[in-house]
Every structure is written in C-alpha cells, then in structure tokens.
Design an enzyme around this catalytic site. Structure first.
Site, PDB file in Angstrom:
ATOM      1  N   SER A  57      53.355  56.867  15.142  1.00  0.00           N
ATOM      2  CA  SER A  57      53.169  56.093  16.383  1.00  0.00           C
ATOM      3  C   SER A  57      53.692  54.675  16.429  1.00  0.00           C
ATOM      4  CB  SER A  57      51.209  55.469  16.565  1.00  0.00           C
ATOM      5  OG  SER A  57      50.803  55.235  17.237  1.00  0.00           O
ATOM      6  N   ASP A 126      48.410  65.206  23.163  1.00  0.00           N
ATOM      7  CA  ASP A 126      48.513  63.714  22.905  1.00  0.00           C
ATOM      8  C   ASP A 126      47.844  62.422  23.744  1.00  0.00           C
ATOM      9  OD1 ASP A 126      49.400  60.387  21.389  1.00  0.00           O
ATOM     10  OD2 ASP A 126      50.248  61.580  20.172  1.00  0.00           O
ATOM     11  N   HIS A 153      45.842  62.694  19.222  1.00  0.00           N
ATOM     12  CA  HIS A 153      47.557  61.641  18.578  1.00  0.00           C
ATOM     13  C   HIS A 153      47.467  61.117  17.573  1.00  0.00           C
ATOM     14  CE1 HIS A 153      49.902  57.829  19.147  1.00  0.00           C
ATOM     15  NE2 HIS A 153      48.444  57.385  17.950  1.00  0.00           N
TER      16      HIS A 153
END
Length: 179
Positions: A57, A126, A153
């Site tokens: 991320s 995601d 995610h």
C-alpha cells in the site's frame, strides 16, 4: 515459518508519524527512514544482494523510490499504486487532488529506473487501491512478475499461494525476466 525455513529474515521500518514513530509523515521523511534502515542492515552484514525491498500500500511507493536509487536486489510490491495523488483523486474526485498533494510517491514516474526484479501482488477486488493501478504500474516496470489474485486490499499474505510466491521470489526462484 516459510521465511525462516528458507533462511530469510525480516526487518520492518517504523515510519515517522505513522504508528508510534515520532515526527511528521511526509515523503522525504519516509524515504529517509527507509534509507536509514537499509544502511543499518548493511552495517550489520546484510549485503545489497541479499536485500529484498518490500512495500504494501503506502509502503509500495517507498519501496519503488529506493529501488529506483538501486537499493536492494529484489522488490516486492503488494497493493501498489501509480502515484498517491491518483489514489486521492479516486476518493475525492471533486477536489484538485493532483494540485493539493505535496507527497506524490510517484511510482509510475520512477518505474523505468527500477532495474531489479519485481514481484507485484494485487487483489482483484481491492477497494482502496484499484487493481487497475497495479496493472498500470506493472506495465511500466522493466522486470516484473505479477500475481493478480482474488482478494481485497488486506490479507493477501494469508493466502498460501501468495505467501509461497513471495518466499520463492525472495530467494531468487520465479524471478522476473527482462521484457
């Protein structure tokens, strides 16, 4: 267990202003913390040829930035984005996010400078960083192997196939070839 069984270790960076890290979170501060961590590992006997940069991320932008400076031998990107303003623009389409954000983490702009093999893992569902951004970034990386998997995610490492692919990549198996 998969890591230690293959002789691998793990070091995590506490970013400034994130979690318990003191300071303000900014692109320069996060990059400096990651560079200091890489240098710390080097001083303690971890050669650059042994270092696998990993970012998930937000951290994917940090990993790409270090890789573009030729730090590390391999790069693992999980749920990466093209640039932070691209993510922000999805959340706030009514704001001029590209003009307002100071911290850019422009992974797409740095991709061509990443000469190390890259494993890019992204969940097809995601909701935080759309898989399309991972696919766009993958297309710009010279030496990439991709794993687009059923998932969101978070939690991708809990998948046995992803965990095994990460370990295999870290030890040099299944490495990306030049395009």
């Amino acid at each position: 267990q998969l890591f230690t069984a293959r002789g691998l270790g793990f070091a995590a960076v506490e970013y400034p202003g994130v979690g318990l890290g003191p300071g303000e979170p900014s692109e320069p501060a996060l990059l400096a913390a990651a560079q200091a961590a890489a240098e710390h590992l080097r001083r303690h006997g971890v050669e650059g040829t042994q270092l696998v940069l990993s970012g998930q991320s937000l951290g994917s932008g940090v990993a790409v930035a270090l890789a573009a400076q030729h730090v590390g031998a391999r790069v693992l990107l999980v749920s990466p984005y093209t640039a932070l303003p691209d993510v922000g623009a999805l959340r706030f389409p009514f704001l001029p996010v590209h003009l307002l954000m100071r911290d850019r983490f422009d992974s797409l702009g740095r991709a061509a400078q990443v000469t190390q093999p890259v494993l890019l893992v992204h969940g097809e569902h995601d909701a935080v960083i759309p898989v399309a951004q991972g696919k766009t970034l993958a297309a710009a990386l010279p030496h990439v192997t991709t794993r687009f998997v059923d998932g969101g995610h978070l939690g991708l490492f809990r998948r046995p196939d992803v965990a095994q692919a990460v370990v295999d990549f870290a030890v040099g198996e299944g490495a990306a070839q030049p395009r």
